[in-house]
Design an enzyme around this catalytic site. Structure first.
Site, PDB file in Angstrom:
ATOM      1  N   PHE A   8       0.835  -1.030  -0.113  1.00 56.20           N
ATOM      2  CA  PHE A   8       0.009   0.046  -0.121  1.00 56.20           C
ATOM      3  C   PHE A   8       0.866   1.554   0.299  1.00 56.20           C
ATOM      4  O   PHE A   8       0.836   2.062  -1.002  1.00 56.20           O
ATOM      5  CB  PHE A   8      -0.984   0.006   1.183  1.00 56.20           C
ATOM      6  CG  PHE A   8      -1.591   1.339   1.620  1.00 56.20           C
ATOM      7  CD1 PHE A   8      -2.100   1.983   0.640  1.00 56.20           C
ATOM      8  CD2 PHE A   8      -1.652   1.589   2.873  1.00 56.20           C
ATOM      9  CE1 PHE A   8      -2.614   3.249   1.049  1.00 56.20           C
ATOM     10  CE2 PHE A   8      -2.276   2.634   3.416  1.00 56.20           C
ATOM     11  CZ  PHE A   8      -2.813   3.790   2.464  1.00 56.20           C
ATOM     12  N   ASP A  28      10.102  -7.493  -2.296  1.00 56.40           N
ATOM     13  CA  ASP A  28       8.785  -7.725  -1.734  1.00 56.40           C
ATOM     14  C   ASP A  28       8.500  -9.330  -2.014  1.00 56.40           C
ATOM     15  O   ASP A  28       8.629  -9.550  -3.091  1.00 56.40           O
ATOM     16  CB  ASP A  28       7.684  -6.767  -2.496  1.00 56.40           C
ATOM     17  CG  ASP A  28       6.307  -6.650  -1.776  1.00 56.40           C
ATOM     18  OD1 ASP A  28       5.654  -7.884  -1.350  1.00 56.40           O
ATOM     19  OD2 ASP A  28       5.877  -5.550  -1.366  1.00 56.40           O
ATOM     20  N   ASN A  29       7.811  -9.911  -0.915  1.00 56.97           N
ATOM     21  CA  ASN A  29       7.524 -11.385  -1.200  1.00 56.97           C
ATOM     22  C   ASN A  29       6.065 -11.382  -1.591  1.00 56.97           C
ATOM     23  O   ASN A  29       5.461 -12.633  -1.770  1.00 56.97           O
ATOM     24  CB  ASN A  29       7.593 -12.156  -0.032  1.00 56.97           C
ATOM     25  CG  ASN A  29       6.854 -11.634   1.340  1.00 56.97           C
ATOM     26  OD1 ASN A  29       6.059 -10.937   1.006  1.00 56.97           O
ATOM     27  ND2 ASN A  29       7.085 -12.389   2.429  1.00 56.97           N
ATOM     28  N   LEU A  30       5.376 -10.482  -1.932  1.00 56.56           N
ATOM     29  CA  LEU A  30       3.967 -10.295  -2.366  1.00 56.56           C
ATOM     30  C   LEU A  30       3.052 -11.080  -1.463  1.00 56.56           C
ATOM     31  O   LEU A  30       1.853 -11.388  -1.770  1.00 56.56           O
ATOM     32  CB  LEU A  30       3.740 -10.965  -3.853  1.00 56.56           C
ATOM     33  CG  LEU A  30       4.835 -10.241  -4.866  1.00 56.56           C
ATOM     34  CD1 LEU A  30       4.576 -10.924  -6.416  1.00 56.56           C
ATOM     35  CD2 LEU A  30       4.139  -9.058  -5.095  1.00 56.56           C
ATOM     36  N   GLY A  33       1.361  -7.416  -0.477  1.00 63.06           N
ATOM     37  CA  GLY A  33       1.671  -6.428  -1.595  1.00 63.06           C
ATOM     38  C   GLY A  33       1.083  -7.346  -2.746  1.00 63.06           C
ATOM     39  O   GLY A  33       0.728  -8.415  -3.043  1.00 63.06           O
ATOM     40  N   TYR A 137       2.270  -6.650  17.701  1.00 62.57           N
ATOM     41  CA  TYR A 137       2.555  -5.855  16.428  1.00 62.57           C
ATOM     42  C   TYR A 137       3.416  -4.563  17.063  1.00 62.57           C
ATOM     43  O   TYR A 137       4.463  -4.068  16.534  1.00 62.57           O
ATOM     44  CB  TYR A 137       1.424  -5.395  15.502  1.00 62.57           C
ATOM     45  CG  TYR A 137       1.680  -4.396  14.669  1.00 62.57           C
ATOM     46  CD1 TYR A 137       2.701  -4.716  13.618  1.00 62.57           C
ATOM     47  CD2 TYR A 137       1.167  -3.253  14.650  1.00 62.57           C
ATOM     48  CE1 TYR A 137       2.954  -3.769  12.820  1.00 62.57           C
ATOM     49  CE2 TYR A 137       1.439  -2.092  13.977  1.00 62.57           C
ATOM     50  CZ  TYR A 137       2.391  -2.303  12.996  1.00 62.57           C
ATOM     51  OH  TYR A 137       2.486  -1.480  11.941  1.00 62.57           O
ATOM     52  N   ARG A 204      -8.572   8.220  16.142  1.00 63.29           N
ATOM     53  CA  ARG A 204      -7.210   7.861  15.301  1.00 63.29           C
ATOM     54  C   ARG A 204      -6.989   9.019  14.744  1.00 63.29           C
ATOM     55  O   ARG A 204      -7.831  10.013  14.355  1.00 63.29           O
ATOM     56  CB  ARG A 204      -7.135   6.706  14.354  1.00 63.29           C
ATOM     57  CG  ARG A 204      -7.587   5.319  15.071  1.00 63.29           C
ATOM     58  CD  ARG A 204      -6.471   4.924  15.890  1.00 63.29           C
ATOM     59  NE  ARG A 204      -6.689   3.613  16.440  1.00 63.29           N
ATOM     60  CZ  ARG A 204      -7.470   3.365  17.499  1.00 63.29           C
ATOM     61  NH1 ARG A 204      -7.805   4.154  18.108  1.00 63.29           N
ATOM     62  NH2 ARG A 204      -7.644   1.916  18.001  1.00 63.29           N
TER      63      ARG A 204
END
Length: 300
Positions: A8, A28-30, A33, A137, A204
């Protein structure tokens, strides 16, 4: 080098860097993504940031700037699988830092999160607020920050750490941190009712993706071992979000309430004055404008 450059935020960053004449490599390992988000002018390396291949690519290319955005960014997933979260977010970051020890990188720009603060003692958070994450996280991101700072002190790796508010915009999926706007928009496209976790009064700091991109680029040029918060400095509740969406959605929006999500914080709004001063950065997209642009990206 942009890790997570098919994701993103990363894909928008890659697009902007290429439009300004930079040669951009993407790791990127997709896993989250999408290949269709990859800029065709980028040089793509389909691999995991924890792999020896990623380490080798960094060494062989020796990029001037490393933008590290690849992450496991789903709070709920981190609660279910803390070890997996740690492997991607902490071990992956360490793998990149180890490579950066061996070439003269000009800046290592790290995408962090306001989740490092947990339920902060104040609704308006600045960089002096002590981190106290309540999700795995948030903990993995704060731990990565600590490693980056120590690598900077020990090995002289220049860095900038950017703690984002809730980023939103085109290409965001319904999963991951800050995904409530994407969830709502995907639900509206299906003509379904919106699910509100808890009372809907949780707030937020929603920051538009292009504002985050500009902060990254400025941090690479101007940041110097700084931790900075990237947000609008304005809070918006879930119920207010729905009202704003109703202004652009042609049909009546319906909703229902469900239980709070485990690990979610109640309120988060970021003081962005330090980033403004250090980076000469200013968010350009108020929530109503960014939300409208995001909405139309889903309908086009």
């Amino acid at each position: 080098m942009v890790t997570g450059g098919a994701g993103f935020i990363g894909s928008h960053l890659v697009d902007t860097l290429i439009s300004r004449g930079y040669c951009v490599h993407v790791i990127d390992n997709l896993s989250s993504g999408k290949k269709e988000y990859l800029n065709p002018s980028a040089i793509f390396h389909n691999m995991d940031i924890t792999s020896s291949e990623a380490y080798d690519v960094l060494l062989s290319e020796s990029p001037e700037y490393v933008f590290h955005l690849a992450a496991q960014a789903d709070v709920s997933r981190s609660t279910k699988w803390p070890f997996e979260d740690m492997q991607t977010n902490i071990a992956g970051t360490l793998n990149l830092l180890e490579a950066c020890r061996h070439f003269p990188v000009k800046s290592f720009v790290f995408s962090s999160t306001s989740a490092v603060y947990g339920n902060a003692p104040t609704d308006f958070i600045d960089e002096t607020c002590p981190p106290s994450p309540i999700s795995f996280y948030g903990l993995s991101k704060f731990t990565s920050e600590s490693y980056i700072k120590l690598y900077g002190d020990t090995f002289g790796i220049p860095f900038s750490i950017l703690r984002y508010g809730n980023v939103y915009g085109p290409r965001q999926t319904s999963k991951g941190e800050g995904g409530v706007i994407a969830v709502f928009l995907e639900t509206l496209m299906k003509n379904e009712s919106l699910k509100i976790n808890g009372d809907g009064l949780q707030t937020r700091d929603y920051v538009y993706v292009q504002d985050v991109v500009e902060a990254n680029i400025l941090a690479a040029a101007k940041g110097n071992q700084h931790i900075m918060q990237i947000g609008t400095g304005k809070k918006t509740s879930v119920l207010q979000l729905i009202n704003l969406l109703q202004n652009v959605h042609s049909k009546k929006i319906t909703s229902f309430h469900a239980q709070d999500r485990q690990g979610d914080i109640k309120h988060s709004c970021l003081d962005n004055r330090f980033a403004k001063r250090i980076l000469t950065w200013e968010p350009q997209f108020p929530i109503k404008d960014g939300l409208r642009k995001t909405y139309w990206s889903y309908t086009s």
